[in-house]
Design a protein around this motif. Structure first.
Motif, mmCIF file in Angstrom:
data_model
loop_
_atom_site.group_PDB
_atom_site.id
_atom_site.type_symbol
_atom_site.label_atom_id
_atom_site.label_comp_id
_atom_site.label_asym_id
_atom_site.label_seq_id
_atom_site.Cartn_x
_atom_site.Cartn_y
_atom_site.Cartn_z
ATOM 1 N N GLY A 39 0.683 -1.093 -0.295
ATOM 2 C CA GLY A 39 0.026 -0.014 0.046
ATOM 3 C C GLY A 39 1.008 1.295 -0.018
ATOM 4 O O GLY A 39 1.204 1.468 0.337
ATOM 5 N N PHE A 40 0.566 2.753 -0.322
ATOM 6 C CA PHE A 40 1.311 3.678 -0.446
ATOM 7 C C PHE A 40 0.189 4.970 -0.575
ATOM 8 O O PHE A 40 -0.969 5.353 -1.122
ATOM 9 N N VAL A 41 0.531 5.497 0.886
ATOM 10 C CA VAL A 41 -0.533 6.787 1.129
ATOM 11 C C VAL A 41 0.466 8.346 1.181
ATOM 12 O O VAL A 41 1.095 8.679 1.410
ATOM 13 N N GLY A 42 -1.010 8.321 0.087
ATOM 14 C CA GLY A 42 0.711 10.044 -0.486
ATOM 15 C C GLY A 42 0.177 11.355 0.334
ATOM 16 O O GLY A 42 -1.097 10.768 0.801
ATOM 17 N N ARG A 43 0.154 12.953 -0.242
ATOM 18 C CA ARG A 43 -0.823 13.252 0.322
ATOM 19 C C ARG A 43 -1.266 14.454 -0.401
ATOM 20 O O ARG A 43 -2.624 14.461 0.065
ATOM 21 N N GLN A 44 -1.686 14.535 -1.286
ATOM 22 C CA GLN A 44 -3.173 14.400 -1.693
ATOM 23 C C GLN A 44 -2.788 14.212 -3.684
ATOM 24 O O GLN A 44 -1.657 13.864 -4.447
ATOM 25 N N ALA A 45 -3.864 14.951 -4.751
ATOM 26 C CA ALA A 45 -3.751 14.880 -5.954
ATOM 27 C C ALA A 45 -3.203 15.267 -6.493
ATOM 28 O O ALA A 45 -3.957 16.406 -7.217
ATOM 29 N N ASN A 46 -2.072 15.635 -7.182
ATOM 30 C CA ASN A 46 -1.459 16.858 -8.236
ATOM 31 C C ASN A 46 -0.518 16.496 -8.629
ATOM 32 O O ASN A 46 -0.509 14.262 -8.650
ATOM 33 N N ASP A 47 -0.135 16.877 -9.982
ATOM 34 C CA ASP A 47 0.549 16.392 -10.616
ATOM 35 C C ASP A 47 2.036 15.603 -9.891
ATOM 36 O O ASP A 47 3.134 14.890 -10.734
ATOM 37 N N TYR A 48 2.386 16.325 -9.223
ATOM 38 C CA TYR A 48 3.798 15.985 -8.275
ATOM 39 C C TYR A 48 3.469 14.127 -8.042
ATOM 40 O O TYR A 48 4.335 13.544 -8.474
ATOM 41 N N TRP A 49 2.326 13.779 -6.974
ATOM 42 C CA TRP A 49 2.430 12.699 -6.646
ATOM 43 C C TRP A 49 1.362 11.965 -7.600
ATOM 44 O O TRP A 49 1.478 10.184 -7.718
ATOM 45 N N SER A 50 1.246 12.427 -9.072
ATOM 46 C CA SER A 50 1.105 11.721 -10.349
ATOM 47 C C SER A 50 2.369 11.125 -10.349
ATOM 48 O O SER A 50 2.335 9.696 -11.442
ATOM 49 N N LEU A 51 3.444 11.926 -10.752
ATOM 50 C CA LEU A 51 5.035 11.145 -11.390
ATOM 51 C C LEU A 51 5.281 10.146 -9.893
ATOM 52 O O LEU A 51 5.608 9.480 -10.006
ATOM 53 N N VAL A 52 4.715 10.459 -8.640
ATOM 54 C CA VAL A 52 5.396 9.162 -7.485
ATOM 55 C C VAL A 52 4.470 8.318 -8.472
ATOM 56 O O VAL A 52 5.029 6.664 -7.908
ATOM 57 N N ARG A 53 3.297 8.296 -7.949
ATOM 58 C CA ARG A 53 2.008 7.068 -8.190
ATOM 59 C C ARG A 53 2.914 6.150 -9.981
ATOM 60 O O ARG A 53 2.728 4.845 -10.154
ATOM 61 N N PHE A 54 3.491 6.855 -11.003
ATOM 62 C CA PHE A 54 4.175 6.351 -12.280
ATOM 63 C C PHE A 54 4.935 5.741 -11.674
ATOM 64 O O PHE A 54 5.461 4.792 -12.374
ATOM 65 N N GLY A 55 5.466 6.253 -11.240
ATOM 66 C CA GLY A 55 6.260 5.389 -10.786
ATOM 67 C C GLY A 55 6.666 4.497 -9.470
ATOM 68 O O GLY A 55 7.058 3.041 -10.260
ATOM 69 N N CYS A 56 5.659 3.771 -8.903
ATOM 70 C CA CYS A 56 5.232 3.288 -8.540
ATOM 71 C C CYS A 56 4.865 2.211 -9.319
ATOM 72 O O CYS A 56 5.270 0.891 -9.503
ATOM 73 N N ASP A 57 3.857 2.303 -10.031
ATOM 74 C CA ASP A 57 3.285 1.373 -11.010
ATOM 75 C C ASP A 57 4.233 0.801 -11.794
ATOM 76 O O ASP A 57 3.987 -0.321 -12.517
ATOM 77 N N THR A 58 5.252 1.350 -12.434
ATOM 78 C CA THR A 58 6.560 1.081 -13.398
ATOM 79 C C THR A 58 6.915 -0.177 -12.585
ATOM 80 O O THR A 58 7.135 -1.309 -13.501
ATOM 81 N N ALA A 59 7.083 -0.258 -11.538
ATOM 82 C CA ALA A 59 7.884 -1.224 -10.229
ATOM 83 C C ALA A 59 7.041 -2.147 -10.290
ATOM 84 O O ALA A 59 7.593 -3.519 -10.298
ATOM 85 N N VAL A 60 5.795 -2.097 -10.316
ATOM 86 C CA VAL A 60 5.568 -3.349 -10.310
ATOM 87 C C VAL A 60 5.214 -3.986 -11.319
ATOM 88 O O VAL A 60 4.898 -5.347 -11.282
ATOM 89 N N VAL A 61 5.062 -2.863 -12.350
ATOM 90 C CA VAL A 61 4.991 -3.915 -13.678
ATOM 91 C C VAL A 61 6.102 -4.532 -14.188
ATOM 92 O O VAL A 61 6.092 -5.894 -14.228
ATOM 93 N N THR A 62 7.317 -4.157 -12.954
ATOM 94 C CA THR A 62 8.782 -4.561 -13.484
ATOM 95 C C THR A 62 8.744 -6.018 -12.504
ATOM 96 O O THR A 62 9.665 -6.823 -13.503
ATOM 97 N N LEU A 63 8.675 -6.184 -11.970
ATOM 98 C CA LEU A 63 9.017 -6.485 -10.398
ATOM 99 C C LEU A 63 7.194 -7.881 -10.509
ATOM 100 O O LEU A 63 7.886 -9.153 -10.377
ATOM 101 N N ARG A 64 6.956 -7.679 -11.324
ATOM 102 C CA ARG A 64 5.345 -9.085 -11.431
ATOM 103 C C ARG A 64 4.512 -9.956 -10.491
ATOM 104 O O ARG A 64 3.573 -10.385 -10.416
ATOM 105 N N ASP A 65 5.303 -9.419 -9.300
ATOM 106 C CA ASP A 65 5.296 -9.983 -8.180
ATOM 107 C C ASP A 65 4.017 -9.693 -6.791
ATOM 108 O O ASP A 65 4.145 -9.454 -6.262
ATOM 109 N N VAL A 66 3.725 -8.538 -7.586
ATOM 110 C CA VAL A 66 3.274 -7.428 -6.432
ATOM 111 C C VAL A 66 2.772 -6.999 -7.115
ATOM 112 O O VAL A 66 1.810 -6.584 -8.034
ATOM 113 N N GLU A 67 1.261 -6.107 -6.175
ATOM 114 C CA GLU A 67 0.457 -5.680 -6.260
ATOM 115 C C GLU A 67 0.270 -4.073 -5.384
ATOM 116 O O GLU A 67 0.534 -4.331 -3.866
#
Length: 326
Positions: A39-67
């Protein structure tokens, strides 16, 4: 780069495991045959946090064994974030990363999370909590970088104001500490530090207030991502574009455009994509048995200085990297 309600989360976390090492993740919380639930709890919805989430999502795709369950509060208070955290704990995740809105205020809540759930701080720290590690910017060093930009913009010194979302958040306190340390003996005087509660509108009003109250104001520093564009709007409205020197944080489009036009002297740019990506990678490694992954306790993702001299190159590199990541 918007106090505390203990009762809701305390009820949810009533089953806290007692007598455990506060940094340990218990083996029975990990099923090596299934995907890890993070789980990941960010601070608010904005462009900065969209990039944080993009980085998280890319790691999930790469690792394959993570939700990953990535959530942000709808409000801007620690209480709003605590409720999101409570719901995430109840969902059965094995690890949580959080960027606390107020680390000191939320430490008790963070410490009440069951110890069989790995807890890390990302982007902003809660050093007084039982979190296993902090992953993000070295904010004291980033403050020193901002001070360096100010001194280059105001070699003769002058009055400056700081605009920030919160003076209680650890990242803000550390940035201010770095700025003050870096400005020592420079002839640059910080006349006021104004808090905007993580609101662009409030930041704009604060910038306008400073320009009216200090006709001789030489510069302003925006410590959160939206503060730079807010300052730029206020300076333009006052007819003082390029006269009042602006230093800010992060690489929002309006900030980069302001640097290109010469209206913003420079920005300290964090790496939100890398912060999100690295956080997911390290949590997964730790849960898979690599305890050395978080042994460093403070894992810094370097920030960089962007000015008119390198803004075009920065944008080219960022565009190229994002295309590769997509």
């Amino acid at each position: 780069m918007k106090k505390l309600v203990l009762i809701p989360i305390a009820l949810t976390l009533a089953a806290v495991i007692s007598g455990c090492d506060p940094q340990a993740v218990q083996p029975n919380n990990i099923n090596k045959t299934n995907k890890l639930k993070l789980g990941f709890v960010g601070r608010q919805a904005n462009d900065y946090w969209s990039l944080v989430r993009f980085g998280c999502d890319t790691a999930v795709v790469t690792l394959r064994d993570v939700e990953l369950d990535f959530r942000t509060p709808t409000g801007r208070t620690a209480a709003d974030q605590n409720q999101v955290l409570s719901n995430l704990v109840a969902s059965g995740v094995q690890a949580i990363a959080i960027s606390p809105i107020n680390g000191d205020e939320q430490a008790a809540v963070l410490n009440s999370i069951p110890t069989n759930i790995l807890l890390v701080c990302a982007d902003n720290d809660a050093g007084n909590s039982r979190r296993a590690a902090y992953i993000g910017t070295d904010n004291v060093a980033a403050g020193m970088q901002a001070a360096g930009l100010l001194k280059a913009a105001l070699p003769q010194g002058g009055k400056v104001a700081l605009l920030v979302g919160s003076t209680t958040a650890q990242n803000a306190r550390e940035r201010i500490e770095g700025i003050k340390n870096g400005l020592a003996g420079s002839g640059i005087e910080i006349v006021e530090t104004l808090v905007d509660g993580m609101s662009h509108t409030a930041a704009l009003e604060n910038a306008q207030k400073m320009l009216a109250a200090h006709p001789d104001l030489a510069g302003m520093v925006g410590l959160y991502s939206y503060d730079g564009p807010a300052i730029l709007s206020a300076v333009r409205g006052a007819g003082k574009s390029k006269q009042v020197k602006i230093v800010c944080f992060d690489a929002l489009k309006d900030t980069l455009d302001g640097i290109e036009s010469g209206e913003i002297h420079g920005a300290i740019v964090q790496s939100p994509y890398k912060i999100g990506n690295r956080t997911v990678e390290l949590m997964a490694k730790y849960l898979r048995g690599d305890k050395a992954a978080l042994a460093q306790k403070k894992i810094f993702i370097p920030s960089q200085v962007v000015t008119a001299e390198n803004v075009a190159e920065y944008q080219r590199q960022t565009m190229g990297n994002n295309q590769q990541k997509i």
